[in-house]
Motif scaffolding. Structure first.
Motif, PDB file in Angstrom:
ATOM      1  N   TYR A 259       7.820 -14.983  25.840  1.00  0.00           N
ATOM      2  CA  TYR A 259       8.061 -16.153  25.009  1.00  0.00           C
ATOM      3  C   TYR A 259       9.121 -15.862  23.951  1.00  0.00           C
ATOM      4  N   LYS A 260      10.022 -16.811  23.777  1.00  0.00           N
ATOM      5  CA  LYS A 260      11.041 -16.707  22.733  1.00  0.00           C
ATOM      6  C   LYS A 260      10.857 -17.844  21.746  1.00  0.00           C
ATOM      7  N   ASP A 261      10.789 -17.490  20.473  1.00  0.00           N
ATOM      8  CA  ASP A 261      10.656 -18.492  19.424  1.00  0.00           C
ATOM      9  C   ASP A 261      12.042 -18.823  18.892  1.00  0.00           C
ATOM     10  N   SER A 262      12.445 -20.057  19.063  1.00  0.00           N
ATOM     11  CA  SER A 262      13.799 -20.470  18.660  1.00  0.00           C
ATOM     12  C   SER A 262      13.965 -20.467  17.145  1.00  0.00           C
ATOM     13  N   THR A 263      12.869 -20.501  16.410  1.00  0.00           N
ATOM     14  CA  THR A 263      12.957 -20.522  14.950  1.00  0.00           C
ATOM     15  C   THR A 263      13.632 -19.266  14.418  1.00  0.00           C
ATOM     16  N   CYS A 264      13.240 -18.113  14.963  1.00  0.00           N
ATOM     17  CA  CYS A 264      13.830 -16.850  14.514  1.00  0.00           C
ATOM     18  C   CYS A 264      14.640 -16.180  15.616  1.00  0.00           C
ATOM     19  N   ASN A 265      14.709 -16.853  16.772  1.00  0.00           N
ATOM     20  CA  ASN A 265      15.517 -16.370  17.901  1.00  0.00           C
ATOM     21  C   ASN A 265      15.072 -14.981  18.369  1.00  0.00           C
ATOM     22  N   LEU A 266      13.759 -14.776  18.415  1.00  0.00           N
ATOM     23  CA  LEU A 266      13.216 -13.488  18.837  1.00  0.00           C
ATOM     24  C   LEU A 266      12.222 -13.673  19.979  1.00  0.00           C
ATOM     25  N   PHE A 267      12.199 -12.682  20.879  1.00  0.00           N
ATOM     26  CA  PHE A 267      11.208 -12.652  21.944  1.00  0.00           C
ATOM     27  C   PHE A 267       9.964 -11.899  21.468  1.00  0.00           C
ATOM     28  N   THR A 268       8.860 -12.147  22.152  1.00  0.00           N
ATOM     29  CA  THR A 268       7.667 -11.359  21.862  1.00  0.00           C
ATOM     30  C   THR A 268       7.899  -9.905  22.270  1.00  0.00           C
ATOM     31  N   ASN A 269       7.294  -9.014  21.537  1.00  0.00           N
ATOM     32  CA  ASN A 269       7.332  -7.586  21.893  1.00  0.00           C
ATOM     33  C   ASN A 269       5.926  -7.009  21.821  1.00  0.00           C
ATOM     34  N   ASN A 270       4.963  -7.814  22.285  1.00  0.00           N
ATOM     35  CA  ASN A 270       3.569  -7.409  22.254  1.00  0.00           C
ATOM     36  C   ASN A 270       3.210  -6.632  23.521  1.00  0.00           C
ATOM     37  N   VAL A 271       2.348  -5.661  23.388  1.00  0.00           N
ATOM     38  CA  VAL A 271       1.963  -4.829  24.519  1.00  0.00           C
ATOM     39  C   VAL A 271       1.344  -5.639  25.653  1.00  0.00           C
ATOM     40  N   MET A 272       0.799  -6.825  25.357  1.00  0.00           N
ATOM     41  CA  MET A 272       0.121  -7.615  26.367  1.00  0.00           C
ATOM     42  C   MET A 272       0.917  -8.841  26.799  1.00  0.00           C
ATOM     43  N   ASP A 273       2.232  -8.848  26.578  1.00  0.00           N
ATOM     44  CA  ASP A 273       3.062  -9.895  27.167  1.00  0.00           C
ATOM     45  C   ASP A 273       3.863  -9.294  28.314  1.00  0.00           C
ATOM     46  N   TYR A 274       4.819 -10.041  28.838  1.00  0.00           N
ATOM     47  CA  TYR A 274       5.609  -9.565  29.972  1.00  0.00           C
ATOM     48  C   TYR A 274       7.061  -9.309  29.608  1.00  0.00           C
ATOM     49  N   CYS A 275       7.389  -9.293  28.334  1.00  0.00           N
ATOM     50  CA  CYS A 275       8.766  -9.007  27.945  1.00  0.00           C
ATOM     51  C   CYS A 275       9.054  -7.513  28.118  1.00  0.00           C
ATOM     52  N   GLY A 276      10.280  -7.197  28.435  1.00  0.00           N
ATOM     53  CA  GLY A 276      10.648  -5.796  28.576  1.00  0.00           C
ATOM     54  C   GLY A 276      10.594  -5.070  27.247  1.00  0.00           C
ATOM     55  N   GLY A 277      10.240  -3.803  27.296  1.00  0.00           N
ATOM     56  CA  GLY A 277      10.237  -2.987  26.087  1.00  0.00           C
ATOM     57  C   GLY A 277       9.072  -3.268  25.158  1.00  0.00           C
ATOM     58  N   TYR A 278       8.033  -3.914  25.646  1.00  0.00           N
ATOM     59  CA  TYR A 278       6.913  -4.230  24.756  1.00  0.00           C
ATOM     60  C   TYR A 278       6.167  -2.962  24.382  1.00  0.00           C
ATOM     61  N   ARG A 279       5.800  -2.861  23.102  1.00  0.00           N
ATOM     62  CA  ARG A 279       5.045  -1.692  22.642  1.00  0.00           C
ATOM     63  C   ARG A 279       4.097  -2.014  21.507  1.00  0.00           C
ATOM     64  N   GLY A 280       4.214  -3.191  20.889  1.00  0.00           N
ATOM     65  CA  GLY A 280       3.470  -3.458  19.665  1.00  0.00           C
ATOM     66  C   GLY A 280       2.040  -3.942  19.892  1.00  0.00           C
ATOM     67  N   PHE A 281       1.119  -3.372  19.120  1.00  0.00           N
ATOM     68  CA  PHE A 281      -0.262  -3.835  19.087  1.00  0.00           C
ATOM     69  C   PHE A 281      -0.497  -4.573  17.774  1.00  0.00           C
ATOM     70  N   SER A 282      -1.144  -5.720  17.843  1.00  0.00           N
ATOM     71  CA  SER A 282      -1.511  -6.414  16.613  1.00  0.00           C
ATOM     72  C   SER A 282      -2.780  -5.801  16.040  1.00  0.00           C
ATOM     73  N   SER A 283      -3.111  -6.170  14.800  1.00  0.00           N
ATOM     74  CA  SER A 283      -4.331  -5.660  14.167  1.00  0.00           C
ATOM     75  C   SER A 283      -5.558  -6.052  14.969  1.00  0.00           C
ATOM     76  N   CYS A 284      -5.606  -7.300  15.404  1.00  0.00           N
ATOM     77  CA  CYS A 284      -6.746  -7.777  16.181  1.00  0.00           C
ATOM     78  C   CYS A 284      -6.891  -7.003  17.482  1.00  0.00           C
ATOM     79  N   GLN A 285      -5.785  -6.738  18.153  1.00  0.00           N
ATOM     80  CA  GLN A 285      -5.854  -6.004  19.421  1.00  0.00           C
ATOM     81  C   GLN A 285      -6.369  -4.586  19.216  1.00  0.00           C
ATOM     82  N   ILE A 286      -5.929  -3.935  18.166  1.00  0.00           N
ATOM     83  CA  ILE A 286      -6.412  -2.585  17.873  1.00  0.00           C
ATOM     84  C   ILE A 286      -7.901  -2.607  17.570  1.00  0.00           C
ATOM     85  N   ALA A 287      -8.342  -3.606  16.805  1.00  0.00           N
ATOM     86  CA  ALA A 287      -9.763  -3.719  16.484  1.00  0.00           C
ATOM     87  C   ALA A 287     -10.595  -3.943  17.740  1.00  0.00           C
ATOM     88  N   LYS A 288     -10.095  -4.766  18.666  1.00  0.00           N
ATOM     89  CA  LYS A 288     -10.827  -5.031  19.901  1.00  0.00           C
ATOM     90  C   LYS A 288     -10.963  -3.769  20.759  1.00  0.00           C
TER      91      LYS A 288
END
Length: 421
Positions: A259-288
């Motif tokens: 997903y790309k948000d046009s507001t800031c012109n950035l793609f997701t970089n979450n470990v659980m999306d399908y974008c390339g180079g994803y590595r980030g875990f959110s606080s909620c994901q780490i807690a889970k």
């Protein structure tokens, strides 16, 4: 089941249910006391499905890379390089691009991977090779082959059952060269009992054993794929359409999971999306993940004792632990320190709890038990005798609401301190 070779996609089979959102927050790592969230090591084994069919996708062997003339790379070196990449990514969580302008803290994952070997078998390397000579035909999966027919189109439940060496003690990682020369994919299967915890990965090993720049890029992508798939086993869902985490961006499968948000012109970089180079875990994901591991503690999580991971409650600190916690070292409460435990605590073999004079440990509805096969040492309480006042002082251990100690070598022992400090 979706096609295995759809670019940058994965499949979850019998994934454990997500952790309840109303309780996972207590498993967030403390930014003030990061050592109070113990490191968790995931034990894995590597399996390479290989063949010698020239002109078809090739894989690593025991002695060569994908190119039979490549004697520098092989399955053993590739596995260890991948583990290094996985642990590098896990030790460097990154800030999430989305939601736009977010202030989500970058918390440590407290996860690492380790290749498991049988301690009683020096020849066991935790890396295995399985040969089939009719896997591909003209660069495509040969669905009439024994490999594809018998193993149900690359289902990790089946590959786990047929090829695992160490069973529920590990998460098995199965590798097959992808027929898609642009991308690969993965399949995850797991449940809280870990009886079918496995990941199948189809990837482009030719790039991983080719030029240096391609090799580094491919290994990083392979590592991200492994982390993504294992995170499914550890309870995480895709960020689309809804993963029960308020701090992850929502996209839809129609957007390809990237997903790309046009507001800031950035793609997701979450470990659980399908974008390339994803590595980030959110606080909620780490807690889970922390909640899932602590509440289930599957057999593929390493149980070990390490004095370097001793947790100390210092003078003036008044700490409360909620939920379940498995420690990797000793627990020491210094004079003037206080720890309240609301939930069960598990101690590794040979570990002990030391409560100094003027230190306080409050156990509220808490059972302290062993986490490994062998017993833990128990609680050692300090004593000090004030000669001038002719009075003895001790550390305090307060049991409340049915709290108790189990499977300790000696539940309570006392030791004499020379001073009260």
């Amino acid at each position: 089941m979706q096609s295995l070779f759809v670019p940058a996609q994965d499949i979850v089979i019998s994934s454990p249910p997500p952790a309840p959102a109303n309780t996972s927050s207590i498993y967030l790592p403390s930014t003030d006391f990061p050592s109070h969230t113990p490191l968790k090591i995931i034990k894995v084994n590597f399996h390479y499905f290989i063949h010698d069919e020239v002109g078809n996708p090739m894989s690593f062997t025991e002695t060569t890379g994908c190119n039979p003339q490549d004697t520098v790379n092989n399955g053993y070196t590739n596995a260890h390089e991948l583990i290094d990449q996985v642990n590098d990514q896990l030790s460097h969580n990154v800030h999430l691009n989305l939601p736009c302008n977010n202030n989500i803290p970058v918390l440590p994952t407290n996860l690492r991977f380790e290749i498991y070997t049988d301690p009683d078998k020096p020849e066991d390397k935790g890396i295995y090779f399985h040969r089939f000579n009719d896997v591909f035909t003209n660069g495509k999966p040969n669905l009439n082959s024994k490999f594809w027919y018998q193993y149900y189109q690359w289902n990790p439940n089946t590959t786990k059952q047929l090829f695992t060496v160490h069973g529920e003690k590990v998460i098995d990682l199965f590798f097959l060269e992808s027929t898609n020369k642009e991308d690969g994919g993965g399949v995850a299967s797991g449940n809280p009992t870990a009886t079918s915890a496995a990941v199948n990965v189809a990837d482009i090993f030719e790039l991983a054993s080719g030029k240096v720049e391609y090799k580094l890029l491919r290994q990083a992508t392979n590592a991200a794929t492994i982390i993504h798939e294992v995170s499914h086993i550890l309870s995480l869902q895709h960020v689309f359409p809804n993963d029960d985490c308020d701090d992850t961006p929502m996209s839809t499968p129609a957007q390809g999971g990237c997903y790309k948000d046009s507001t800031c012109n950035l793609f997701t970089n979450n470990v659980m999306d399908y974008c390339g180079g994803y590595r980030g875990f959110s606080s909620c994901q780490i807690a889970k993940i922390n909640q899932f591991v602590e509440e289930n503690f599957p057999a593929y999580v390493k149980c070990f004792y390490d004095t370097a991971q001793t947790i100390i409650i210092h003078a003036g600190e008044n700490i409360t632990w909620d939920g379940i916690k498995h420690l990797n070292g000793d627990l020491i409460i210094e004079p003037g320190g206080k720890l309240t435990i609301n939930g069960n605590l598990f101690m590794p073999s040979n570990a002990q709890i030391i409560v100094h004079v003027k230190g306080t440990l409050v156990l509220h509805h808490c059972v302290i038990n062993k986490s490994c096969d062998e017993a833990w040492k128990g609680i050692s309480i300090g004593r000090w005798y004030d000669v001038k006042k002719k009075k003895q002082y001790t550390g305090k251990v307060i049991f409340q609401d049915g709290s108790k100690l189990e499977n300790a070598l000696q539940k309570i022992t006392y030791w004499r301190m020379k001073t009260a400090k």
